[in-house]
Scaffold this active site. Structure first.
Site, PDB file in Angstrom:
ATOM      1  N   TYR A 283      -1.805  -0.494  10.793  1.00  0.00           N
ATOM      2  CA  TYR A 283      -1.869  -0.865   9.372  1.00  0.00           C
ATOM      3  C   TYR A 283      -0.584  -0.431   8.660  1.00  0.00           C
ATOM      4  CZ  TYR A 283      -3.590  -1.098   4.533  1.00  0.00           C
ATOM      5  OH  TYR A 283      -3.746  -1.384   3.198  1.00  0.00           O
TER       6      TYR A 283
ATOM      7  N   SER B 213       0.871  -1.182   0.000  1.00  0.00           N
ATOM      8  CA  SER B 213       0.000   0.000   0.000  1.00  0.00           C
ATOM      9  C   SER B 213       0.902   1.223   0.000  1.00  0.00           C
ATOM     10  CB  SER B 213      -0.849  -0.006   1.277  1.00  0.00           C
ATOM     11  OG  SER B 213      -1.478   1.237   1.469  1.00  0.00           O
TER      12      SER B 213
HETATM   13  N1  LIG Z   1      -8.735  -0.742  -0.690  1.00  0.00           N
HETATM   14  C1  LIG Z   1      -7.687   0.055  -0.574  1.00  0.00           C
HETATM   15  O1  LIG Z   1      -7.813   1.296  -0.560  1.00  0.00           O
HETATM   16  C2  LIG Z   1      -6.298  -0.543  -0.477  1.00  0.00           C
HETATM   17  C3  LIG Z   1      -5.213   0.313  -0.703  1.00  0.00           C
HETATM   18  C4  LIG Z   1      -3.928  -0.205  -0.615  1.00  0.00           C
HETATM   19  C5  LIG Z   1      -3.738  -1.539  -0.325  1.00  0.00           C
HETATM   20  N2  LIG Z   1      -4.826  -2.354  -0.113  1.00  0.00           N
HETATM   21  C6  LIG Z   1      -4.545  -3.746   0.204  1.00  0.00           C
HETATM   22  O2  LIG Z   1      -5.198  -4.581  -0.714  1.00  0.00           O
HETATM   23  C7  LIG Z   1      -5.431  -5.859  -0.135  1.00  0.00           C
HETATM   24  C8  LIG Z   1      -6.859  -6.280  -0.421  1.00  0.00           C
HETATM   25  O3  LIG Z   1      -7.723  -5.379   0.209  1.00  0.00           O
HETATM   26  P1  LIG Z   1      -9.107  -4.895  -0.409  1.00  0.00           P
HETATM   27  O4  LIG Z   1      -9.071  -3.425  -0.441  1.00  0.00           O
HETATM   28  O5  LIG Z   1      -9.414  -5.631  -1.647  1.00  0.00           O
HETATM   29  O6  LIG Z   1     -10.086  -5.280   0.785  1.00  0.00           O
HETATM   30  P2  LIG Z   1     -11.218  -6.393   0.947  1.00  0.00           P
HETATM   31  O7  LIG Z   1     -12.197  -6.291  -0.154  1.00  0.00           O
HETATM   32  O8  LIG Z   1     -11.664  -6.252   2.343  1.00  0.00           O
HETATM   33  O9  LIG Z   1     -10.408  -7.752   0.752  1.00  0.00           O
HETATM   34  C9  LIG Z   1      -9.619  -8.289   1.747  1.00  0.00           C
HETATM   35  C10 LIG Z   1      -9.536  -9.769   1.504  1.00  0.00           C
HETATM   36  O10 LIG Z   1      -8.679 -10.326   2.519  1.00  0.00           O
HETATM   37  C11 LIG Z   1      -9.367 -11.416   3.090  1.00  0.00           C
HETATM   38  N3  LIG Z   1      -8.928 -11.682   4.450  1.00  0.00           N
HETATM   39  C12 LIG Z   1      -9.067 -10.946   5.576  1.00  0.00           C
HETATM   40  N4  LIG Z   1      -8.556 -11.590   6.631  1.00  0.00           N
HETATM   41  C13 LIG Z   1      -8.078 -12.763   6.158  1.00  0.00           C
HETATM   42  C14 LIG Z   1      -7.438 -13.870   6.742  1.00  0.00           C
HETATM   43  N5  LIG Z   1      -7.183 -13.926   8.043  1.00  0.00           N
HETATM   44  N6  LIG Z   1      -7.103 -14.924   5.949  1.00  0.00           N
HETATM   45  C15 LIG Z   1      -7.354 -14.903   4.625  1.00  0.00           C
HETATM   46  N7  LIG Z   1      -7.983 -13.898   4.015  1.00  0.00           N
HETATM   47  C16 LIG Z   1      -8.331 -12.835   4.772  1.00  0.00           C
HETATM   48  C17 LIG Z   1     -10.828 -11.030   3.042  1.00  0.00           C
HETATM   49  O11 LIG Z   1     -11.619 -12.190   3.217  1.00  0.00           O
HETATM   50  P3  LIG Z   1     -13.078 -12.143   3.934  1.00  0.00           P
HETATM   51  O12 LIG Z   1     -14.017 -11.602   2.897  1.00  0.00           O
HETATM   52  O13 LIG Z   1     -13.331 -13.551   4.284  1.00  0.00           O
HETATM   53  O14 LIG Z   1     -12.937 -11.242   5.127  1.00  0.00           O
HETATM   54  C18 LIG Z   1     -10.889 -10.444   1.641  1.00  0.00           C
HETATM   55  O15 LIG Z   1     -10.982 -11.480   0.705  1.00  0.00           O
HETATM   56  C19 LIG Z   1      -5.103  -5.711   1.353  1.00  0.00           C
HETATM   57  O16 LIG Z   1      -3.839  -6.272   1.615  1.00  0.00           O
HETATM   58  C20 LIG Z   1      -5.086  -4.216   1.549  1.00  0.00           C
HETATM   59  O17 LIG Z   1      -4.251  -3.832   2.603  1.00  0.00           O
HETATM   60  C21 LIG Z   1      -6.102  -1.892  -0.192  1.00  0.00           C
END
Ligand SMILES: NC(=O)c1ccc[n+]([C@@H]2O[C@H](COP(=O)([O-])OP(=O)(O)OC[C@H]3O[C@@H](n4cnc5c(N)ncnc54)[C@H](OP(=O)(O)O)[C@@H]3O)[C@@H](O)[C@H]2O)c1
Length: 279
Positions: free
Chosen positions: A144, A131
């Site tokens: 985070y 990120s």
């Molecule tokens: N959205 C943003 O603005 C942003 C920006 C920079 C980086 N990121 C990074 O992108 C990645 C994906 O995030 P996202 O934005 O797509 O959010 P998201 O839609 O909430 O996706 C997160 C995923 O991680 C899974 N997860 C959570 N805890 C877990 C665990 N203990 N074991 C296995 N899977 C788990 C969730 O599964 P469940 O549905 O079962 O909870 C979901 O599939 C993350 O690493 C986040 O830090 C996001």
């Protein structure tokens, strides 16, 4: 193999890689999400149950992939699963901070360890979803940011350690992306604040409110998760994958700002941007 493919960036990566013709092992935590994924895609997507904090599930997922590949190697691992723990560090429960690291750091190492043997066979690639918070720390997002800084360091170490086998390691650094993580983290933050003593509200209440408003504003500028999926696909398919992919409008400027702005200037500008200046 992609972890956290039930929603958001992981889901978009799974669908994009499916479209590109990859056979995708999509990590989910429950059967319902696996079924939804199967319905939304071709039969090249195979849901695999994996919670990255459960060593037995990691081992079982690696075994399922190994047996499905029947002696072939694994071409790519996308470490995407992640959660956000936020709030004032003075009052956050240590168990919540530990959970942040269990999911975003230790879990990623565990998964990578379990799949590296398979990656080695194919001279495969690792893509780690970091990120902009992995290079730019902001107030009230300490756990985070710390988890993503740690993930950046681990990825750098890993890249050099795995070089002898031609396994590349790329980091993806998105800015704000429109995914369910925003609602999930707001709910988690509300629960954390409720568990804090009344003193926390007196000391940090107005700042927390200002941060909530900033988060709402920032979310309005969030980019599509497809943009991140595109960068992941690039890291998996480019002749020479980059070590870092900065994704999203304005994110490159933030990365440069993080690198070159003097600390106090950086603090002042971040706090001004977050409505915290003068507090
Ligand atoms: N959205 C943003 O603005 C942003 C920006 C920079 C980086 N990121 C990074 O992108 C990645 C994906 O995030 P996202 O934005 O797509 O959010 P998201 O839609 O909430 O996706 C997160 C995923 O991680 C899974 N997860 C959570 N805890 C877990 C665990 N203990 N074991 C296995 N899977 C788990 C969730 O599964 P469940 O549905 O079962 O909870 C979901 O599939 C993350 O690493 C986040 O830090 C996001």
């Amino acid at each position: 193999m992609i972890t956290g493919a039930s929603t958001g960036i992981g889901l978009r990566c799974a669908l994009r890689l499916d479209t590109l013709g990859f056979r995708v092992f999509a990590g989910v935590r429950n059967d319902g999400d696996g079924e939804k994924l199967t319905k939304a895609s071709s039969d090249r997507i195979h849901p695999i149950k994996i919670d990255v904090t459960e060593p037995e599930q990691i081992a079982s997922a690696a075994e399922q992939v190994r047996s499905a590949l029947g002696g072939e190697g694994l071409y790519g691992l996308v470490n995407n699963a992640g959660i956000v723990i936020s709030g004032p560090l003075e009052f956050l429960r240590l168990e919540d901070i530990r959970r942040q690291f269990e999911v975003n750091v230790i879990g990623q190492i565990g998964v990578t360890q379990a799949f590296t043997g398979l990656l080695r066979r194919a001279r495969g690639r690792i893509v780690n979803i970091s990120s902009i918070s992995g290079v730019l720390a902001t107030p009230f997002l300490g756990p985070y940011c710390a988890s993503k800084f740690a993930f950046e360091a681990l990825s750098d170490s890993m890249r050099m350690e795995l070089k002898p086998w031609g396994i590349s390691v790329s980091l993806i650094q998105p800015g704000s992306v429109e995914t369910p993580i925003w609602d999930k983290s707001a709910e988690a933050a509300d629960r954390s604040v409720e568990a804090m003593p009344p003193e926390a509200e007196t000391l940090y209440g107005p700042a927390i409110e200002a941060v909530r408003e900033t988060v709402d504003k920032t979310r309005k500028t969030a980019c599509s998760p497809d943009l991140v999926a595109k960068a992941v696909a690039d890291a998996l398919t480019a002749d020479r994958p980059k070590t870092r992919y900065v994704v999203g409008p304005g994110t490159r400027g933030q990365a440069l700002f993080a690198r070159f702005a003097p600390d106090r200037l950086r603090d002042t500008l971040i706090m001004r941007e977050m409505g915290l200046h003068g507090r």
